[in-house]
Design an enzyme around this catalytic site. Structure first.
Site, PDB file in Angstrom:
ATOM      1  N   LYS A  80       0.863  -1.193   0.000  1.00 15.73           N
ATOM      2  CA  LYS A  80       0.000   0.000   0.000  1.00 15.73           C
ATOM      3  C   LYS A  80       0.896   1.238   0.000  1.00 15.73           C
ATOM      4  O   LYS A  80       1.889   1.297   0.737  1.00 15.73           O
ATOM      5  CB  LYS A  80      -0.898  -0.029   1.246  1.00 15.73           C
ATOM      6  CG  LYS A  80      -1.956   1.068   1.283  1.00 15.73           C
ATOM      7  CD  LYS A  80      -2.889   0.896   2.487  1.00 15.73           C
ATOM      8  CE  LYS A  80      -3.971   1.981   2.526  1.00 15.73           C
ATOM      9  NZ  LYS A  80      -4.911   1.833   3.652  1.00 15.73           N
ATOM     10  N   SER A 160      -9.954   2.272   2.620  1.00 15.19           N
ATOM     11  CA  SER A 160      -9.008   2.906   1.734  1.00 15.19           C
ATOM     12  C   SER A 160      -8.042   1.960   1.032  1.00 15.19           C
ATOM     13  O   SER A 160      -7.424   2.350   0.047  1.00 15.19           O
ATOM     14  CB  SER A 160      -8.195   3.920   2.546  1.00 15.19           C
ATOM     15  OG  SER A 160      -7.405   3.259   3.522  1.00 15.19           O
ATOM     16  N   SER A 184     -10.425   0.094   6.947  1.00 14.75           N
ATOM     17  CA  SER A 184      -9.801   0.115   5.622  1.00 14.75           C
ATOM     18  C   SER A 184      -9.123  -1.171   5.165  1.00 14.75           C
ATOM     19  O   SER A 184      -8.713  -1.256   4.013  1.00 14.75           O
ATOM     20  CB  SER A 184      -8.787   1.250   5.533  1.00 14.75           C
ATOM     21  OG  SER A 184      -9.459   2.448   5.240  1.00 14.75           O
TER      22      SER A 184
HETATM   23  N1  GLN Z   1     -13.466   4.781   5.654  1.00 19.33           N
HETATM   24  C1  GLN Z   1     -12.908   5.229   6.889  1.00 19.33           C
HETATM   25  C2  GLN Z   1     -12.497   6.683   6.782  1.00 19.33           C
HETATM   26  O1  GLN Z   1     -12.659   7.224   5.744  1.00 19.33           O
HETATM   27  C3  GLN Z   1     -11.780   4.355   7.319  1.00 19.33           C
HETATM   28  C4  GLN Z   1     -10.502   4.675   6.686  1.00 19.33           C
HETATM   29  C5  GLN Z   1      -9.384   3.828   7.158  1.00 19.33           C
HETATM   30  O2  GLN Z   1      -9.580   2.853   7.885  1.00 19.33           O
HETATM   31  N2  GLN Z   1      -8.186   4.228   6.803  1.00 19.33           N
HETATM   32  O3  GLN Z   1     -11.997   7.272   7.699  1.00 19.33           O
END
Ligand code: GLN
Length: 494
Positions: A80, A160, A184
């Site tokens: 990532k 994400s 995410s």
């Molecule tokens: N979708 C969540 C957010 O936008 C989680 C993001 C994440 O876990 N990095 O904050």
């Protein structure tokens, strides 16, 4: 010979160790698959085929010399693009780090290379890991390899870690790293029919991972099955003196101890997660999961997690608050983008750099976070949210007096179409409703594929465990995996 890209972590490691094929052949096969899919899926921000080949050559040489091979020997993975990699661009999918080449390596990625893994490339993500669909990336969104039956509409791979989920489910990487702040790893795994585990907060070092919300951020593996996740998590985890929140505990042998026999275990089903108007397919998958765990020998117990409904609002105060502080470092002075309008002073440079470098969602989070931390509102928002966080942790601790692991859906729906939700941030935030409670409590949680919905799209089930009990989570995940018989994969249309 079998198509090497059909193999996962355990199979590649075994094949390389036995000499059925070389690590170099594996890296070559995945490099080709990545290059082939990149124009259609946009799963990567940077391709590093030479890195994959270099690591593979080292493994092949070690094997030829009779040296012991690491846990991930010969396995090329996707990284990532939130993990700093020495000499390879690390962007966090933001223009503000668009040309940032770190002079250092994150602890987690270094551990993976030390275990014999190689890097296929840096995976696309939501900008600074803020998002649930990959649509906030500054480098174009990832396209899910999945499609609804009889439909070619482009779907979100989740977020994400959407580059990670797309790459693993499209079989252009056997496994990938993810990070999970509020879902995410788990939500993208659920959207694409793969497995992913967020370990207990502190298991994986945060050193060298671009920070979003430091009290929540955790790294974890995303792979095709539970065993592959266990192998990769062993390679990623471990105490790191460079991260003050790192757990000073030995890394258990999760893989060797995998056990899908749940006799004597109790599984909690949280009443509060069964929401009004719940998606019928998600409810059905959850019921099936309950039946599978019963079949594996577990006793099913209804539990209460009374403060669940406050988890999402608390998360969307705490995470932006921490983000507003963490992202203050992107000011154009030391590294990253610098926008210096002619004749401008220091303040103008800060403003111009941040206006040009951050995307809309990142700006929204910084604004929200700055607001809830401001002198007049701190107690009303930030302090309250911290209190709610404590109550949520307490709910879990009470439940874990009775049960060993908790079963819930991972996400409220299957994957949605690109563009369907971007204009409504609140609807997008609701995606995280089942994921954020475990994040706020720092608990290990995993998503495993449960089946397909009526449109032919994957659904995931989530297992939440006691602190430090990744084993209990992996074991229950394995029990579901064995019964779900999930073999569906996206048709290769790219
Ligand atoms: N979708 C969540 C957010 O936008 C989680 C993001 C994440 O876990 N990095 O904050």
């Amino acid at each position: 010979m079998t198509d090497l890209t059909d193999l996962g972590v355990a199979a590649i490691r075994a094949g390389v160790a036995n000499g059925d094929f070389s690590a170099t052949e594996v890296a070559g096969a995945f490099n080709t698959a990545v290059a082939d899919a990149q124009p259609a899926l946009n799963a990567f921000i940077t391709l590093t085929p030479d890195k994959a080949l270099e690591a593979a050559a080292a493994v092949d040489a070690d094997r030829a010399a009779g040296k012991a091979l690491g846990k991930m020997a010969g396995v090329p993975i996707g990284m990532k693009d939130l993990f700093a990699t020495t000499g390879t661009k690390t962007t966090a999918a933001s223009q503000i780090l668009g040309n940032f080449v770190p002079p250092y390596e994150s602890t987690v990625s270094q551990k993976l290379w030390d275990a014999g893994a190689g890097m296929l490339g840096k995976l696309n993500l939501d900008q600074f890991a803020m998002g649930s669909s990959n649509e906030t990336s500054a480098f174009g969104n990832v396209i899910s390899p999945w499609r609804r039956e009889g439909d070619t509409a482009q779907l979100a791979p989740g977020g994400s870690s959407g580059g990670s989920s797309a790459a693993v489910s499209a079989r252009i990487a056997p496994a990938a790293t993810g990070t999970d702040t509020g879902g995410s790893i788990r939500q993208p795994a659920a959207f694409t029919g793969i497995s992913g585990i967020k370990p207990t907060y502190g298991r994986c070092s945060r050193w060298g991972i671009v920070a979003f919300a430091s009290s929540l951020d955790q790294a974890g593996p995303m792979a095709r099955d539970v065993r592959d996740c266990a192998i990769m998590l062993e390679a990623m985890a471990g105490f790191d003196p460079k991260d003050s929140t790192s757990l000073d505990l030995p890394v258990p042998e999760w893989e060797a101890n995998l056990n899908a026999d749940l006799r004597g275990k109790k599984v909690g089903i949280p009443r509060e997660y069964r929401m009004d108007g719940m998606d019928a397919d998600v409810a059905r998958a959850w019921d099936e999961g309950i039946a599978w765990l019963k079949d594996a020998g577990a006793e099913i117990v209804d539990i209460n997690l009374a403060h669940t409904k406050y988890a999402l609002p608390a998360y969307y105060i705490i995470a932006p608050a921490e983000a507003s502080s963490n992202l203050a470092r992107y000011d154009g002075v030391r590294y990253g983008l610098r926008d210096l309008p002619q004749g401008a002073g220091l303040q103008d440079m800060y403003a111009a750099t941040r206006a040009a470098g951050f995307g809309a969602e990142v700006k929204r989070r910084i604004l929200m976070g700055t607001y809830v931390l401001s002198a007049g509102f701190y107690d009303a928002y930030y302090t309250q949210a911290q209190k709610v966080r404590t109550l949520i942790s307490r709910d879990f601790m009470d439940a874990f007096q009775t049960v060993d692991v908790i079963l819930a859906p991972t996400a409220p729906t299957a994957a949605f179409g690109l563009g369907e939700m971007v204009s409504d941030p609140l609807a997008m935030y609701l995606n995280d409703v089942f994921a954020v409670p475990a994040s706020l409590a720092g608990l290990p949680a995993m998503s495993v594929p449960a089946g397909l919905d009526r449109q032919g799209l994957p659904l995931g089930l989530q297992l939440i465990g006691r602190p430090f009990d990744e084993q209990g989570v992996l074991d229950a995940g394995l029990a579901i995996e064995a019964r779900a018989g999930f073999t569906a994969r996206p048709a290769k249309w790219w």
